[in-house]
Motif scaffolding. Structure first.
Motif, PDB file in Angstrom:
ATOM      1  N   LEU A  69      21.613 -20.582 -14.410  1.00 51.85           N
ATOM      2  CA  LEU A  69      21.427 -19.222 -14.421  1.00 51.85           C
ATOM      3  C   LEU A  69      20.496 -18.909 -12.768  1.00 51.85           C
ATOM      4  CD1 LEU A  69      20.610 -18.265 -18.053  1.00 51.85           C
ATOM      5  CD2 LEU A  69      22.844 -18.291 -16.622  1.00 51.85           C
ATOM      6  N   PHE A  70      19.494 -19.724 -12.926  1.00 53.30           N
ATOM      7  CA  PHE A  70      18.673 -19.518 -11.781  1.00 53.30           C
ATOM      8  C   PHE A  70      19.151 -20.069 -10.452  1.00 53.30           C
ATOM      9  CE2 PHE A  70      15.714 -19.242 -15.294  1.00 53.30           C
ATOM     10  CZ  PHE A  70      15.118 -17.711 -15.311  1.00 53.30           C
ATOM     11  N   LEU A  71      19.687 -21.243 -10.575  1.00 56.70           N
ATOM     12  CA  LEU A  71      20.693 -21.560  -9.322  1.00 56.70           C
ATOM     13  C   LEU A  71      21.501 -20.681  -8.796  1.00 56.70           C
ATOM     14  CD1 LEU A  71      20.992 -25.483 -10.275  1.00 56.70           C
ATOM     15  CD2 LEU A  71      19.665 -24.629  -8.622  1.00 56.70           C
ATOM     16  N   MET A  72      22.287 -20.068  -9.848  1.00 56.00           N
ATOM     17  CA  MET A  72      23.306 -19.113  -9.313  1.00 56.00           C
ATOM     18  C   MET A  72      22.648 -17.983  -8.760  1.00 56.00           C
ATOM     19  SD  MET A  72      26.757 -18.764  -9.478  1.00 56.00           S
ATOM     20  CE  MET A  72      27.758 -17.434  -9.242  1.00 56.00           C
ATOM     21  N   LYS A  73      21.460 -17.272  -9.178  1.00 57.34           N
ATOM     22  CA  LYS A  73      20.875 -16.367  -8.729  1.00 57.34           C
ATOM     23  C   LYS A  73      20.245 -16.623  -7.319  1.00 57.34           C
ATOM     24  CE  LYS A  73      18.918 -12.293  -8.356  1.00 57.34           C
ATOM     25  NZ  LYS A  73      19.877 -11.245  -7.808  1.00 57.34           N
ATOM     26  N   ALA A  74      19.881 -17.783  -7.249  1.00 64.87           N
ATOM     27  CA  ALA A  74      19.368 -18.138  -5.955  1.00 64.87           C
ATOM     28  C   ALA A  74      20.421 -18.288  -4.724  1.00 64.87           C
ATOM     29  CB  ALA A  74      18.678 -19.476  -5.946  1.00 64.87           C
ATOM     30  N   MET A  75      21.594 -18.716  -5.049  1.00 63.73           N
ATOM     31  CA  MET A  75      22.863 -19.063  -4.283  1.00 63.73           C
ATOM     32  C   MET A  75      23.856 -17.903  -4.111  1.00 63.73           C
ATOM     33  SD  MET A  75      23.662 -23.055  -5.171  1.00 63.73           S
ATOM     34  CE  MET A  75      22.614 -24.239  -5.416  1.00 63.73           C
ATOM     35  N   ALA A  76      23.813 -16.896  -4.946  1.00 64.16           N
ATOM     36  CA  ALA A  76      24.870 -15.997  -4.988  1.00 64.16           C
ATOM     37  C   ALA A  76      24.432 -14.699  -4.045  1.00 64.16           C
ATOM     38  CB  ALA A  76      25.373 -15.517  -6.564  1.00 64.16           C
ATOM     39  N   PRO A  77      25.392 -14.114  -3.740  1.00 61.89           N
ATOM     40  CA  PRO A  77      24.944 -12.701  -2.939  1.00 61.89           C
ATOM     41  C   PRO A  77      24.142 -11.758  -3.978  1.00 61.89           C
ATOM     42  CG  PRO A  77      27.301 -13.211  -2.747  1.00 61.89           C
ATOM     43  CD  PRO A  77      26.843 -14.189  -3.806  1.00 61.89           C
ATOM     44  N   PRO A  78      23.475 -10.769  -3.351  1.00 61.13           N
ATOM     45  CA  PRO A  78      22.643  -9.767  -3.883  1.00 61.13           C
ATOM     46  C   PRO A  78      23.238  -9.101  -5.289  1.00 61.13           C
ATOM     47  CG  PRO A  78      22.203  -9.491  -1.607  1.00 61.13           C
ATOM     48  CD  PRO A  78      23.357 -10.490  -1.783  1.00 61.13           C
TER      49      PRO A  78
END
Length: 441
Positions: free
Chosen positions: A390-399
């Motif tokens: 979940l946090f990896l996705m938040k860090a890598m994905a657009p805003p």
């Protein structure tokens, strides 16, 4: 203070520190050191030293940097882009075709890398922009990338299964083969869910336009199929010598890393920048794992020194008087709850030694139990509030991919994972058939 109370206090303090945002290795190591000094005085420092020495003797851990390096070479040399282009061309015309292609891409990446980190990196940098450009629903994009990347810890060569083999004293070859069929089953169920969902609501994942399909010739489509041979080449180069006894586990991992470098060289993409980035990322992830394992081993030594393992066994079997299958279900449920707060490596080194001995005393096959544990780790990667992916996705994905969107996106895929877990529990042969057929066990 009663020893059981001390054990509960240690565990609750560690969870509290993690909830407040402390680093995993810091929280585990701090509680271990303070408890050891409080219980045994200056002599308690030997526990940490013994943990470090035990870690240095675990030669299978040398496979960890090799598998991570393989994944980053694939990502940085854009070999994964070729794979995604292949799936894009062949599955793009279908509703949800690119989402299906993303799952299949993750399966290919999984056979070359034993962690979900590389899958997340590849999914976020290659698949996500294309899925957004094609008008895919954000919930579908986020769920597919996170769920697909988690396959890397179940499909061989899985680093989590290597670590479990050290704890349970089971052959890595058996565990890897045991994870193959459940891993493919889970991937197939992901694809089935995507197909059904997109049939019911085609707007979630529009197909490739007909005019764009017409621009791709059939010779070009067949040429792209060659990209799918690279993962097969790397997997065969690594697994055949290992399964035939020609190479040890560590040697096989080195062969796999060299095979990925050879593939990048053949494509003319193994540059100094690729080598430097892959090496840096490999060192960062390897050091992180080593620090967590060292801290967790120290914690486990204190925990076991208090007799907590025997107390848990006695509680389940004598105090509660539960049947073996009831105990198994409770163990899996506790792993799912702990996975919301703990890293999978921390869970493995702290709790698995206790549960492995309990599973063994109940007469369960430890290879099968290792697969069950790994599936629960996959679920833990996707469950709020502290799911790793979940946090990896938040860090890598657009805003625009906010945390509420990321949290909601994984729900249907978590249900698919739970279904896979139940199927493997009810039908153990899903995990045990392949090791017995290949290795004659």
């Amino acid at each position: 203070m009663d020893h059981n109370t001390i054990a509960i206090l240690m565990f609750s303090t560690m969870l509290l520190m993690m909830i407040t945002g402390q680093r995993v290795f810091g929280a585990i190591g701090f509680v271990a050191v303070i408890a050891a000094l409080a219980l045994w005085g200056p002599g308690g420092t030997d526990m940490g030293f013994s943990a470090v020495m035990k870690l240095m003797k675990w030669t299978p851990l040398l496979t960890l940097p090799m598998f991570v390096f393989m994944g980053y070479v694939m990502s940085e040399s854009r070999l994964a882009e070729d794979l995604y282009r292949m799936f894009h061309v062949w599955f793009g015309p279908l509703p949800g075709g690119l989402a299906i292609g993303t799952i299949l891409l993750m399966v290919m990446i999984s056979v070359m890398n034993g962690l979900s980190v590389a899958g997340m990196a590849i999914g976020a940098t290659i698949a996500l922009p294309e899925l957004v450009r094609r008008g895919y629903d954000r919930l579908m994009i986020s769920g597919v990338i996170q769920a697909g990347s988690s396959l890397g810890i179940l499909i061989p060569p899985s680093v989590v299964l290597v670590l479990f083999s050290l704890i349970a004293r089971q052959p890595v070859s058996n565990l890897w083969l045991a994870g193959a069929v459940p891993g493919m089953l889970m991937a197939a169920l992901f694809v089935l869910y995507i197909v059904i969902r997109c049939k019911l609501n085609p707007a979630l994942a529009p197909p490739m336009p007909a005019e764009e399909r017409a621009l791709i010739s059939w010779p070009e489509r067949f040429r792209l199929l060659r990209a799918g041979l690279l993962p097969v080449f790397i997997f065969v180069a690594m697994m055949v010598p290992f399964l035939n006894g020609w190479a040890s586990l560590t040697e096989a991992s080195v062969i796999g890393a060299l095979a990925s470098v050879a593939a990048a060289l053949v494509k003319g993409r193994f540059t100094r920048a690729v080598f430097e980035t892959a090496t840096r990322q490999t060192l960062m992830i390897t050091v992180m794992f080593m620090m967590i394992i060292t801290a967790a081993l120290s914690f486990g030594a204190v925990f076991d020194g208090l007799g907590a393992g025997r107390a848990i066994n006695n509680f389940f079997l004598n105090s509660l008087g539960l049947a073996p299958w009831q105990v198994l279900v409770l163990m899996q449920a506790s792993f799912l709850v702990m996975g919301m707060f703990l890293d999978d490596t921390a869970m493995l080194v702290i709790v698995a030694p206790v549960y492995v001995s309990l599973a063994k005393s109940l007469g369960f096959d430890l290879v099968w139990y290792g697969v069950l544990y790994t599936i629960t780790c996959q679920i833990a990667y996707l469950t709020p509030p502290f799911g790793y992916n979940l946090f990896l996705m938040k860090a890598m994905a657009p805003p625009e991919f906010t945390l509420p969107v990321i949290y909601r996106s994984v729900f249907p895929f978590v249900l698919v994972m739970i279904l896979t877990l139940v199927l493997v529990m009810v039908f153990p042969e899903l995990a045990l058939w392949l090791p017995r057929e290949v290795l004659g066990r």
